[in-house]
Scaffold this motif. Structure first.
Motif, PDB file in Angstrom:
ATOM      1  N   ASP A 156      62.111  43.276  24.389  1.00 17.14           N
ATOM      2  CA  ASP A 156      61.652  41.883  23.801  1.00 17.14           C
ATOM      3  C   ASP A 156      61.779  42.009  22.291  1.00 17.14           C
ATOM      4  N   LEU A 157      62.652  41.776  21.382  1.00 15.70           N
ATOM      5  CA  LEU A 157      62.817  41.649  20.305  1.00 15.70           C
ATOM      6  C   LEU A 157      61.599  40.713  19.651  1.00 15.70           C
ATOM      7  N   SER A 158      61.441  39.667  20.392  1.00 22.84           N
ATOM      8  CA  SER A 158      60.261  38.637  19.806  1.00 22.84           C
ATOM      9  C   SER A 158      59.012  39.142  19.697  1.00 22.84           C
ATOM     10  N   ARG A 159      58.720  40.272  20.087  1.00 25.11           N
ATOM     11  CA  ARG A 159      57.380  40.830  20.052  1.00 25.11           C
ATOM     12  C   ARG A 159      57.333  42.033  18.985  1.00 25.11           C
ATOM     13  N   ILE A 160      58.524  42.099  18.338  1.00 24.45           N
ATOM     14  CA  ILE A 160      58.214  43.254  17.353  1.00 24.45           C
ATOM     15  C   ILE A 160      58.040  42.656  15.939  1.00 24.45           C
ATOM     16  N   ASN A 161      56.863  42.854  15.490  1.00 22.22           N
ATOM     17  CA  ASN A 161      56.279  42.591  14.242  1.00 22.22           C
ATOM     18  C   ASN A 161      57.076  43.345  13.015  1.00 22.22           C
ATOM     19  N   ILE A 162      57.874  42.132  12.140  1.00 22.79           N
ATOM     20  CA  ILE A 162      58.386  42.914  11.008  1.00 22.79           C
ATOM     21  C   ILE A 162      57.762  42.190   9.715  1.00 22.79           C
ATOM     22  N   ALA A 163      58.122  42.601   8.629  1.00 26.05           N
ATOM     23  CA  ALA A 163      57.173  42.056   7.426  1.00 26.05           C
ATOM     24  C   ALA A 163      57.056  40.475   7.478  1.00 26.05           C
TER      25      ALA A 163
END
Length: 192
Positions: A156-163
């Protein structure tokens, strides 16, 4: 009856019960976590093209940050023509190597890793059983959902926090041509 015969039959029964119990637990259906509703991230979209090796390096970085990086059971990943996971399980004091091959499928901006092949030492074990054992033995990050009944891992890429609150969405994965397209969605309020 001799007390040694009774002890033997009790021990043999306990061993048989343990083996049957382990086989039952390893092959029974597991209640799977539902795939969460997808939030549509809005903002400015930046499309990035990357290669399989660059994608592998990024994935390893994010996998190593969470509970998977601190797991007592090692999990390694390679991205070639397919996504491959390597691990090992300790069964009755014996280390058994595991390798799994997955075909990545883009699904609503996320990635479904559909299992195509599994090797557990020289044993012939169903893929769903191996995923169930790994799900029970390894703590995966909350954005990786192991689904043994479907023989897949849902990323689930939408749940990965990036900058700065940005989100990632998969657009295309073509490993045969070494081409991966990702959308980076930058929230509109962040851009000035």
């Amino acid at each position: 009856m001799n007390k040694w015969k009774v002890a033997f039959f009790l021990l043999a029964g306990a061993v048989l019960f343990t083996v049957v119990f382990i086989v039952y637990m390893a092959t029974s259906k597991v209640e799977e976590r539902a795939i969460p509703e997808q939030e549509q991230a809005t903002g400015h979209v930046l499309t990035v093209q990357t290669t399989a090796k660059e994608f592998e390096a990024i994935a390893k970085k994010y996998m190593g940050k969470g509970p998977l990086g601190k797991s007592p059971i090692p999990v390694e990943m390679e991205v070639n023509e397919q996504v491959q996971l390597f691990s090992e399980l300790i069964v009755f004091g014996i280390t058994v190597p595991i390798s799994m091959d997955f075909e990545p499928i883009v699904s609503d901006g996320n990635i479904r890793l559909k299992q195509t092949e599994v090797n557990v030492g020289k044993l012939n074990i169903p893929p769903s059983t191996v995923l169930k054992l790994m799900k029970d033995a390894i703590e995966f990050p909350d954005w990786m959902i192991v689904r043994p009944n479907e023989e897949e891992i849902y990323v689930d890429l939408s749940r990965i926090n990036i900058a700065s609150g940005s989100r990632v969405r998969a657009k295309e994965i073509d490993l045969a041509n070494d081409k991966i397209l990702l959308d980076i969605i930058i929230p509109a309020e962040e851009v000035k």
